[in-house]
Write a protein that holds these residues in place. Structure first.
Motif, PDB file in Angstrom:
ATOM      1  N   LEU A 146       0.829  -1.204   0.000  1.00 21.48           N
ATOM      2  CA  LEU A 146       0.000   0.000   0.000  1.00 21.48           C
ATOM      3  C   LEU A 146       0.863   1.254   0.000  1.00 21.48           C
ATOM      4  CD1 LEU A 146      -2.768   1.406   0.226  1.00 21.48           C
ATOM      5  CD2 LEU A 146      -2.617   1.108   2.712  1.00 21.48           C
ATOM      6  N   VAL A 147       0.556   2.141  -0.952  1.00 18.98           N
ATOM      7  CA  VAL A 147       1.197   3.457  -1.053  1.00 18.98           C
ATOM      8  C   VAL A 147       0.155   4.499  -0.692  1.00 18.98           C
ATOM      9  CG1 VAL A 147       2.391   5.084  -2.576  1.00 18.98           C
ATOM     10  CG2 VAL A 147       2.599   2.606  -2.975  1.00 18.98           C
ATOM     11  N   CYS A 148       0.556   5.528   0.054  1.00 17.28           N
ATOM     12  CA  CYS A 148      -0.340   6.666   0.302  1.00 17.28           C
ATOM     13  C   CYS A 148       0.411   7.938  -0.056  1.00 17.28           C
ATOM     14  CB  CYS A 148      -0.810   6.704   1.753  1.00 17.28           C
ATOM     15  SG  CYS A 148      -2.087   7.966   2.035  1.00 17.28           S
ATOM     16  N   SER A 149      -0.140   8.694  -1.005  1.00 11.87           N
ATOM     17  CA  SER A 149       0.532   9.857  -1.564  1.00 11.87           C
ATOM     18  C   SER A 149      -0.335  11.106  -1.400  1.00 11.87           C
ATOM     19  CB  SER A 149       0.825   9.604  -3.051  1.00 11.87           C
ATOM     20  OG  SER A 149       1.432  10.708  -3.651  1.00 11.87           O
ATOM     21  N   PHE A 150       0.311  12.211  -1.012  1.00 10.94           N
ATOM     22  CA  PHE A 150      -0.385  13.477  -0.790  1.00 10.94           C
ATOM     23  C   PHE A 150      -0.026  14.503  -1.856  1.00 10.94           C
ATOM     24  CE2 PHE A 150      -1.718  11.785   3.101  1.00 10.94           C
ATOM     25  CZ  PHE A 150      -2.485  12.701   3.819  1.00 10.94           C
ATOM     26  N   SER A 151      -0.940  15.442  -2.085  1.00 14.90           N
ATOM     27  CA  SER A 151      -0.714  16.546  -3.013  1.00 14.90           C
ATOM     28  C   SER A 151      -0.513  17.831  -2.221  1.00 14.90           C
ATOM     29  CB  SER A 151      -1.905  16.707  -3.954  1.00 14.90           C
ATOM     30  OG  SER A 151      -1.734  17.845  -4.776  1.00 14.90           O
ATOM     31  N   PHE A 152       0.680  18.425  -2.349  1.00 18.99           N
ATOM     32  CA  PHE A 152       0.990  19.660  -1.638  1.00 18.99           C
ATOM     33  C   PHE A 152       0.747  20.839  -2.576  1.00 18.99           C
ATOM     34  CE2 PHE A 152       3.130  16.244   0.496  1.00 18.99           C
ATOM     35  CZ  PHE A 152       2.793  16.486   1.818  1.00 18.99           C
ATOM     36  N   ASP A 153      -0.551  21.119  -2.756  1.00 20.11           N
ATOM     37  CA  ASP A 153      -0.931  22.116  -3.752  1.00 20.11           C
ATOM     38  C   ASP A 153      -0.919  23.544  -3.208  1.00 20.11           C
ATOM     39  OD1 ASP A 153      -3.093  21.753  -2.094  1.00 20.11           O
ATOM     40  OD2 ASP A 153      -4.566  21.471  -3.676  1.00 20.11           O
ATOM     41  N   ARG A 154      -0.402  23.725  -2.010  1.00 16.10           N
ATOM     42  CA  ARG A 154      -0.160  25.064  -1.454  1.00 16.10           C
ATOM     43  C   ARG A 154       1.333  25.250  -1.229  1.00 16.10           C
ATOM     44  NH1 ARG A 154      -4.441  25.033  -3.164  1.00 16.10           N
ATOM     45  NH2 ARG A 154      -6.395  25.836  -2.318  1.00 16.10           N
ATOM     46  N   GLY A 155       2.107  24.706  -2.122  1.00 19.45           N
ATOM     47  CA  GLY A 155       3.554  24.794  -2.007  1.00 19.45           C
ATOM     48  C   GLY A 155       4.093  23.607  -1.239  1.00 19.45           C
ATOM     49  N   THR A 156       4.377  23.807   0.038  1.00 18.62           N
ATOM     50  CA  THR A 156       4.842  22.707   0.879  1.00 18.62           C
ATOM     51  C   THR A 156       3.791  22.335   1.923  1.00 18.62           C
ATOM     52  OG1 THR A 156       6.010  24.282   2.304  1.00 18.62           O
ATOM     53  CG2 THR A 156       7.277  23.221   0.536  1.00 18.62           C
ATOM     54  N   ARG A 157       2.560  22.704   1.656  1.00 21.53           N
ATOM     55  CA  ARG A 157       1.413  22.297   2.469  1.00 21.53           C
ATOM     56  C   ARG A 157       0.273  21.871   1.548  1.00 21.53           C
ATOM     57  NH1 ARG A 157       1.398  23.877   7.961  1.00 21.53           N
ATOM     58  NH2 ARG A 157       3.121  25.265   8.518  1.00 21.53           N
ATOM     59  N   THR A 158      -0.604  21.015   2.064  1.00 22.05           N
ATOM     60  CA  THR A 158      -1.797  20.680   1.305  1.00 22.05           C
ATOM     61  C   THR A 158      -2.852  21.758   1.514  1.00 22.05           C
ATOM     62  OG1 THR A 158      -3.014  19.511   3.049  1.00 22.05           O
ATOM     63  CG2 THR A 158      -1.323  18.255   1.861  1.00 22.05           C
ATOM     64  N   MET A 159      -3.961  21.649   0.818  1.00 18.68           N
ATOM     65  CA  MET A 159      -5.032  22.636   0.983  1.00 18.68           C
ATOM     66  C   MET A 159      -5.608  22.641   2.393  1.00 18.68           C
ATOM     67  SD  MET A 159      -8.213  20.868  -1.064  1.00 18.68           S
ATOM     68  CE  MET A 159      -9.440  21.974  -0.394  1.00 18.68           C
ATOM     69  N   MET A 160      -5.360  21.569   3.149  1.00 22.27           N
ATOM     70  CA  MET A 160      -5.796  21.499   4.546  1.00 22.27           C
ATOM     71  C   MET A 160      -4.660  21.836   5.511  1.00 22.27           C
ATOM     72  SD  MET A 160      -8.992  20.735   4.278  1.00 22.27           S
ATOM     73  CE  MET A 160      -9.527  20.105   5.862  1.00 22.27           C
ATOM     74  N   GLY A 161      -3.543  22.305   4.971  1.00 21.51           N
ATOM     75  CA  GLY A 161      -2.440  22.739   5.813  1.00 21.51           C
ATOM     76  C   GLY A 161      -1.487  21.651   6.267  1.00 21.51           C
ATOM     77  N   VAL A 162      -1.594  20.454   5.709  1.00 17.58           N
ATOM     78  CA  VAL A 162      -0.753  19.334   6.127  1.00 17.58           C
ATOM     79  C   VAL A 162       0.650  19.485   5.537  1.00 17.58           C
ATOM     80  CG1 VAL A 162      -0.489  16.820   6.121  1.00 17.58           C
ATOM     81  CG2 VAL A 162      -2.774  17.839   6.239  1.00 17.58           C
ATOM     82  N   ARG A 163       1.667  19.250   6.358  1.00 14.89           N
ATOM     83  CA  ARG A 163       3.051  19.301   5.939  1.00 14.89           C
ATOM     84  C   ARG A 163       3.561  17.894   5.606  1.00 14.89           C
ATOM     85  NH1 ARG A 163       6.305  23.969   6.869  1.00 14.89           N
ATOM     86  NH2 ARG A 163       7.818  22.621   5.821  1.00 14.89           N
ATOM     87  N   PRO A 164       4.587  17.784   4.748  1.00 16.91           N
ATOM     88  CA  PRO A 164       5.171  16.469   4.458  1.00 16.91           C
ATOM     89  C   PRO A 164       5.615  15.738   5.718  1.00 16.91           C
ATOM     90  CG  PRO A 164       5.988  18.091   2.904  1.00 16.91           C
ATOM     91  CD  PRO A 164       5.209  18.851   3.927  1.00 16.91           C
ATOM     92  N   ARG A 165       6.193  16.461   6.664  1.00 14.54           N
ATOM     93  CA  ARG A 165       6.651  15.840   7.902  1.00 14.54           C
ATOM     94  C   ARG A 165       5.506  15.106   8.613  1.00 14.54           C
ATOM     95  NH1 ARG A 165      10.829  16.337  11.422  1.00 14.54           N
ATOM     96  NH2 ARG A 165      11.800  17.823   9.984  1.00 14.54           N
ATOM     97  N   GLN A 166       4.319  15.673   8.581  1.00 15.94           N
ATOM     98  CA  GLN A 166       3.185  15.067   9.275  1.00 15.94           C
ATOM     99  C   GLN A 166       2.802  13.715   8.672  1.00 15.94           C
ATOM    100  OE1 GLN A 166       0.985  19.074   9.046  1.00 15.94           O
ATOM    101  NE2 GLN A 166      -0.024  18.046  10.749  1.00 15.94           N
ATOM    102  N   ILE A 167       2.798  13.632   7.340  1.00 17.22           N
ATOM    103  CA  ILE A 167       2.425  12.339   6.755  1.00 17.22           C
ATOM    104  C   ILE A 167       3.528  11.315   6.997  1.00 17.22           C
ATOM    105  CG2 ILE A 167       1.000  13.497   5.022  1.00 17.22           C
ATOM    106  CD1 ILE A 167       3.027  12.569   2.908  1.00 17.22           C
TER     107      ILE A 167
END
Length: 295
Positions: A173-194
């Motif tokens: 299983l792979v889980c991938s996020f989209s950081f469409d606010r630069g280095t945050r997602t639209m919900m404010g999630v940072r790469p470090r958090q995932i």
């Protein structure tokens, strides 16, 4: 091909090449704007097979099924919810047809639901888990080699997706996020958090896809790699799009330029690379020229 091949390749230290974009390439071939790609799984299957084949010819080790919007909740927007099982089964069959006897893995693509979870949106967590569970079960039973939860932006939804998938499947299983606010997602999630929160939930690979510019995605990649000890998946956009006179997105980053940037992705620690929106088979061929020399 056994379901463990993906993990075995990664353990062997191989850098793997995933495919490019589905939606933008289908649109370039005539899929109307605003029409879900899953519609063509039923109505124009030859176009799906041909796109898979072009990516395989370009060097892909992994192709993604055309099931990004394949949960029943997402398919409601296209009036196709009742055909969820048929669409996911057919999409896997089309990918397998394209692969033929090649040593190429099929990843079952699972995208976001299209609605926020409560209290920010209308979807109950239990309903989200059930929707993801149902799609994952069909993809698993239809014969994919791994499952990919992709383009996530909300930790709560991603965790619901993982719980749903893991309740019915033991596939990689792979889980991938989209950081469409630069280095945050639209919900404010940072790469470090995932990187910190997802591996303990049963995810084998974490990753980044879509997003904004190559530079911002590379910054996110470096942050993610710095906090994980599992492989990282990286499929950025072919740069930022602009709209042409008809309102269609145009990606100006050339295949050569994107291929040259792939060396930075590998240097940053990505173990599976490819491309998202705007990434054509020609772009992927140039990425492959870099990746294949590292094997």
């Amino acid at each position: 091909m056994t379901t463990s091949v993906f993990i075995e390749w990664l353990k062997d230290g191989d850098v793997l090449l995933a495919d490019g974009a589905t939606g933008s390439n289908l649109q370039a071939n005539g899929l109307p704007m605003g029409v879900a790609g899953e519609t063509w799984v039923l109505e124009n299957p030859d176009a799906i097979v041909q796109l898979h084949q072009k990516f395989i010819e370009a060097g892909s080790d992994i192709v993604l099924t055309c099931t990004f919007g394949g949960t029943a909740l997402r398919l409601e927007q296209s009036g196709l919810a009742a055909r969820m099982v048929e669409i996911n089964r057919q999409a896997v069959a089309l990918a397998r047809q394209a692969v033929g006897k090649a040593t190429v893995l099929v990843a079952g693509s699972i995208g976001p639901l299209g609605h926020l979870l409560k209290p920010l949106g209308p979807v109950e967590e239990t309903d989200a888990i059930a929707a993801y569970r149902a799609q994952a079960q069909v993809l698993d039973e239809s014969g994919v080699d791994l499952l990919l939860i992709e383009t996530q932006f909300d930790l709560a939804e991603a965790k619901a997706a993982i719980r749903g998938v893991r309740s019915v499947s033991s596939l990689p299983l792979v889980c991938s996020f989209s950081f469409d606010r630069g280095t945050r997602t639209m919900m404010g999630v940072r790469p470090r958090q995932i990187g910190e929160q997802l591996p303990p939930l049963g995810v084998d690979v974490v990753g980044i896809n879509c997003g904004r510019s190559l530079g911002e995605n590379l910054e996110s990649l470096r942050e993610l790699v710095s906090v994980v000890d599992i492989p990282v998946w990286f499929k950025p956009n072919a740069g930022l799009p602009r709209l042409d006179g008809t309102g269609k997105p145009v990606y100006d980053l050339t295949p050569k330029a994107m291929g040259e940037s792939a060396a930075d992705w590998l240097a940053a620690g990505a173990k599976v690379v490819g491309g998202c929106c705007g990434t054509s088979p020609e772009h992927l061929y140039q990425i492959a020229a870099v990746v294949k020399t590292r094997k």
